[in-house]
Design a protein around this motif. Sequence first.
Motif, short mmCIF file in Angstrom:
data_model
loop_
_atom_site.label_atom_id
_atom_site.label_comp_id
_atom_site.label_asym_id
_atom_site.label_seq_id
_atom_site.Cartn_x
_atom_site.Cartn_y
_atom_site.Cartn_z
N ALA A 65 -2.36 -2.71 -3.76
CA ALA A 65 -3.53 -2.17 -4.46
C ALA A 65 -3.74 -2.85 -5.81
N ARG A 66 -2.65 -3.05 -6.53
CA ARG A 66 -2.77 -3.70 -7.84
C ARG A 66 -3.39 -5.09 -7.70
N ASP A 67 -2.93 -5.85 -6.73
CA ASP A 67 -3.45 -7.21 -6.56
C ASP A 67 -4.90 -7.18 -6.08
N ALA A 68 -5.24 -6.23 -5.22
CA ALA A 68 -6.62 -6.12 -4.75
C ALA A 68 -7.54 -5.71 -5.89
N VAL A 69 -7.11 -4.77 -6.71
CA VAL A 69 -7.92 -4.34 -7.85
C VAL A 69 -8.18 -5.50 -8.81
N ALA A 70 -7.18 -6.34 -9.02
CA ALA A 70 -7.37 -7.50 -9.88
C ALA A 70 -8.43 -8.43 -9.32
N ARG A 71 -8.44 -8.61 -8.01
CA ARG A 71 -9.46 -9.47 -7.38
C ARG A 71 -10.84 -8.85 -7.49
N VAL A 72 -10.92 -7.56 -7.26
CA VAL A 72 -12.21 -6.88 -7.37
C VAL A 72 -12.73 -6.98 -8.80
N THR A 75 -5.25 8.36 -4.82
CA THR A 75 -6.64 8.83 -4.82
C THR A 75 -7.40 8.24 -6.00
N GLY A 76 -6.72 8.04 -7.12
CA GLY A 76 -7.38 7.41 -8.26
C GLY A 76 -7.80 5.99 -7.97
N ILE A 77 -6.94 5.26 -7.28
CA ILE A 77 -7.29 3.89 -6.88
C ILE A 77 -8.49 3.91 -5.94
N GLY A 78 -8.45 4.83 -4.97
CA GLY A 78 -9.57 4.94 -4.04
C GLY A 78 -10.87 5.28 -4.73
N ASP A 79 -10.81 6.21 -5.68
CA ASP A 79 -12.03 6.61 -6.39
C ASP A 79 -12.58 5.46 -7.23
N ALA A 80 -11.70 4.72 -7.89
CA ALA A 80 -12.16 3.61 -8.73
C ALA A 80 -12.80 2.52 -7.90
N LEU A 81 -12.20 2.21 -6.76
CA LEU A 81 -12.78 1.18 -5.89
C LEU A 81 -14.12 1.65 -5.32
N ALA A 139 0.37 13.70 6.67
CA ALA A 139 -0.63 13.40 5.63
C ALA A 139 -0.36 12.05 4.99
N TRP A 140 0.91 11.77 4.73
CA TRP A 140 1.28 10.48 4.16
C TRP A 140 0.86 9.35 5.09
N HIS A 141 1.16 9.51 6.36
CA HIS A 141 0.85 8.48 7.35
C HIS A 141 -0.66 8.24 7.46
N ALA A 142 -1.44 9.30 7.23
CA ALA A 142 -2.89 9.18 7.35
C ALA A 142 -3.51 8.36 6.22
N GLU A 143 -2.77 8.18 5.14
CA GLU A 143 -3.27 7.39 4.02
C GLU A 143 -3.32 5.90 4.34
N TRP A 144 -2.33 5.43 5.07
CA TRP A 144 -2.14 3.97 5.17
C TRP A 144 -3.36 3.21 5.66
N PRO A 145 -3.90 3.56 6.84
CA PRO A 145 -5.04 2.77 7.31
C PRO A 145 -6.27 2.90 6.41
N ALA A 146 -6.46 4.10 5.83
CA ALA A 146 -7.62 4.29 4.95
C ALA A 146 -7.49 3.43 3.70
N LEU A 147 -6.31 3.43 3.10
CA LEU A 147 -6.12 2.64 1.88
C LEU A 147 -6.24 1.15 2.18
N ALA A 148 -5.60 0.70 3.26
CA ALA A 148 -5.65 -0.72 3.60
C ALA A 148 -7.09 -1.17 3.84
N ARG A 149 -7.84 -0.37 4.58
CA ARG A 149 -9.23 -0.73 4.85
C ARG A 149 -10.06 -0.72 3.57
N LEU A 150 -9.82 0.25 2.69
CA LEU A 150 -10.58 0.32 1.46
C LEU A 150 -10.28 -0.87 0.56
N LEU A 151 -9.03 -1.29 0.50
CA LEU A 151 -8.69 -2.47 -0.30
C LEU A 151 -9.41 -3.70 0.23
N GLU A 152 -9.36 -3.90 1.54
CA GLU A 152 -10.03 -5.06 2.14
C GLU A 152 -11.54 -4.99 1.92
N LEU A 153 -12.11 -3.81 2.10
CA LEU A 153 -13.55 -3.63 1.97
C LEU A 153 -14.01 -3.91 0.54
#
Length: 391
Positions: free
Chosen positions: A111-118, A231-237, A317-331
């Motif tokens: 996430a940190r590296d993706a945020v830097a690119r964004v 969730t903060g990373i997701g909201d910022a993106l 719930a933890w497991h449900a985060e992974w694909p959502a976060l990965a997709r959001l970073l890529e998107l």
Amino acid sequence: MSGLLRPGAHRAAGVADDAAVLAALLRVESAWARALVAAGIATEAEAAQVAAAAAGVDVDLPALAVASEAAGNPVVPLVALLRDAAGDAGGAVHRGLTSQDVLDTALVLLARDAVARVRADLVVAGDALAVLARTHRDDVAVARTLTQWAVPTTFGLRAAQWLAGVGDAVARLDGLTFPVQYGGAAGTRALLADLAGPDAGHSDRAAPALADALGLTATDLPWHTRRAALTGIGDALTTATDALGVIAADVLLLGRPEVAEVREGAVAGRGGSSTMPHKQNPVLSVLVGAAARQAPALAGQLHLAAAGAVDERPDGAWHAEWPALARLLELAVTTASQAAELVAGLQVDPVAMASRVDAATASGALDTRGATGEAGRLVDLATTCWEETRG
């Protein structure tokens, strides 16, 4: 999901694919071995051996994905491989950790590296918008409210509003923190304290050492069931994709042939139709707009998972985060890149805008009282704020 159904996904290659996740997991395990040295639990030689094993371990990604099902996450089978590769230093691999520590920290790295690119692409887009705002500071255009002509504005002010949205997104990204995760089996950090023993007294050095090795933020408490970091990373993106979506929506409207006040820059091979060779479709705007419609649901999934992070380790719930976060970073990475290109190449037609103002005024469909008011001053204010925000 296939890249065939995600046009532009190549722009985010390596952001959160399996190879990137694997590399991040190995970075965490290697850094943890060094943190154990700071805690007085491993030797420098052991840490070096673990680091060498992490750098050279041969991992069959499809096989690792299959093996992940047995434990519910990829860390367990990876640790087994890494311990074998580390030989007599295998005991220092993953010592005192739990799977969630490793995977959460790896996801934060991604996430940190993706945020830097964004952020970098938002700055490119913002700089281009600042130029547009200044260039067209006094170019009159029709303002539209509730889809109808309202009063005169300037294209410079419209671009300045886009710029302010990008500035808001950059500020949100700049406010993020990227914490390491370390709690051990149930968030008590008990195993590492036991390993350190009553005379060592250095177990509390492990988390700061891990954070330092990875360039992340140390935390006093583990956050296994407190998911505000993600969730903060997701909201910022999503704030970023929202701002870019507004730009895309306006460009799509203003670029319609019957409006023709702006248009995407022409690029050879882009925007063509399979059956209508005369068309030049605004592809970048379409794709940015599509992404802006997807990101909020992905951020919402992170919140939904956070609300169900029960006990000391979430049961799904933890497991449900992974694909959502990965997709959001890529998107977000893809969209920011596309939007930067869109804005940099945007072509504006002040003559078309002025003629529409004249026609609307002559027909009585436009209220010209006060004309453009303080539009120019607002443009100056927005561009000045941007210079402060961009850093």
